[in-house]
Write a protein that holds these residues in place. Structure first.
Motif, PDB file in Angstrom:
ATOM      1  N   HIS A 217       0.854  -1.190   0.000  1.00  0.00           N
ATOM      2  CA  HIS A 217       0.000   0.000   0.000  1.00  0.00           C
ATOM      3  C   HIS A 217       0.891   1.241   0.000  1.00  0.00           C
ATOM      4  O   HIS A 217       1.990   1.218   0.547  1.00  0.00           O
ATOM      5  CB  HIS A 217      -0.875   0.058   1.264  1.00  0.00           C
TER       6      HIS A 217
ATOM      7  N   GLU B 251      -2.186   5.922   1.831  1.00  0.00           N
ATOM      8  CA  GLU B 251      -3.359   5.052   2.006  1.00  0.00           C
ATOM      9  C   GLU B 251      -3.381   4.491   3.430  1.00  0.00           C
ATOM     10  O   GLU B 251      -4.431   4.464   4.077  1.00  0.00           O
ATOM     11  CB  GLU B 251      -3.312   3.862   1.042  1.00  0.00           C
TER      12      GLU B 251
ATOM     13  N   GLN C 192      -6.448   5.418   6.735  1.00  0.00           N
ATOM     14  CA  GLN C 192      -7.528   4.472   7.019  1.00  0.00           C
ATOM     15  C   GLN C 192      -7.285   3.811   8.367  1.00  0.00           C
ATOM     16  O   GLN C 192      -6.147   3.692   8.809  1.00  0.00           O
ATOM     17  CB  GLN C 192      -7.662   3.431   5.905  1.00  0.00           C
TER      18      GLN C 192
ATOM     19  N   ARG D 175      -1.880  -5.031  -0.329  1.00  0.00           N
ATOM     20  CA  ARG D 175      -2.633  -4.394  -1.404  1.00  0.00           C
ATOM     21  C   ARG D 175      -3.212  -5.431  -2.362  1.00  0.00           C
ATOM     22  O   ARG D 175      -4.317  -5.262  -2.888  1.00  0.00           O
ATOM     23  CB  ARG D 175      -1.737  -3.416  -2.167  1.00  0.00           C
TER      24      ARG D 175
END
Length: 177
Positions: free
Chosen positions: A13, A17, A21, A58
């Motif tokens: 990732h 990102e 989150q 990811r």
């Protein structure tokens, strides 16, 4: 939450990102309860070491991470390392040991192994049925009859000197007259 660039390498990732989150969204569903319990300990200012859980990459796969974490006031400092290869190797080893144990226990004759201090480290069912559970004991610590004990100690001396033995013995089975 602040992360170093290594997270990009491990999980795939982008750092932005990850920082934007909730990290629990990346924790494997089966590991979330344990992760929440670890967070509760950190909230009580307890140190966490050797805690493992899985994080989603990811590409949708998961990596096993091992954590060392400490709280200082409201800030949690955590270091994680990717142990996926070690974890998978340990799983393969456990599976291999289970197959070996199944094979050894299926043999109808006694099988055992000892360490360098002469303590039994492996014993199959046939041997346990014949001589009792001897794991962790030397033959001298066993309850084998003196005649049997003498015979086995003589065989072990020959083995230790490098002799190759081909021998068949008859032993009285435990509990049978």
């Amino acid at each position: 939450m602040r992360l170093n660039r290594r997270w990009e390498t491990v999980l795939g990732h982008h750092l932005e990102e990850l920082e934007n989150q909730p990290f629990l969204d990346l924790v494997h569903p089966e590991d979330r309860e344990d992760t929440l319990n670890a967070l509760e300990k950190l909230a009580r200012q307890e140190e966490i070491t050797n805690f493992t859980n899985r994080f989603r990459c990811r590409d949708g796969s998961y990596r096993w991470l091992e954590w060392a974490s400490v709280s200082v006031g409201q800030i949690i400092y955590a270091a994680a390392r990717d142990i996926t290869e070690r974890y998978e190797a340990e799983c393969r080893l456990q599976e291999s040991e289970a197959r070996l144990r199944l094979f050894i226990d299926s043999l109808p004759f006694p099988v055992w192994a000892r360490d360098s201090q002469y303590r039994l480290v492996l014993q199959n069912r046939a041997d346990q049925e014949m001589f009792g559970d001897l794991i962790g004991k030397t033959l001298d610590e066993s309850t084998l009859p003196d005649r049997t004990l003498y015979h086995w100690n003589e065989l072990l001396k020959k083995i230790d000197s490098g002799d190759i033995l081909r021998e068949q013995t008859e032993e009285r089975i435990k509990g049978v007259n």
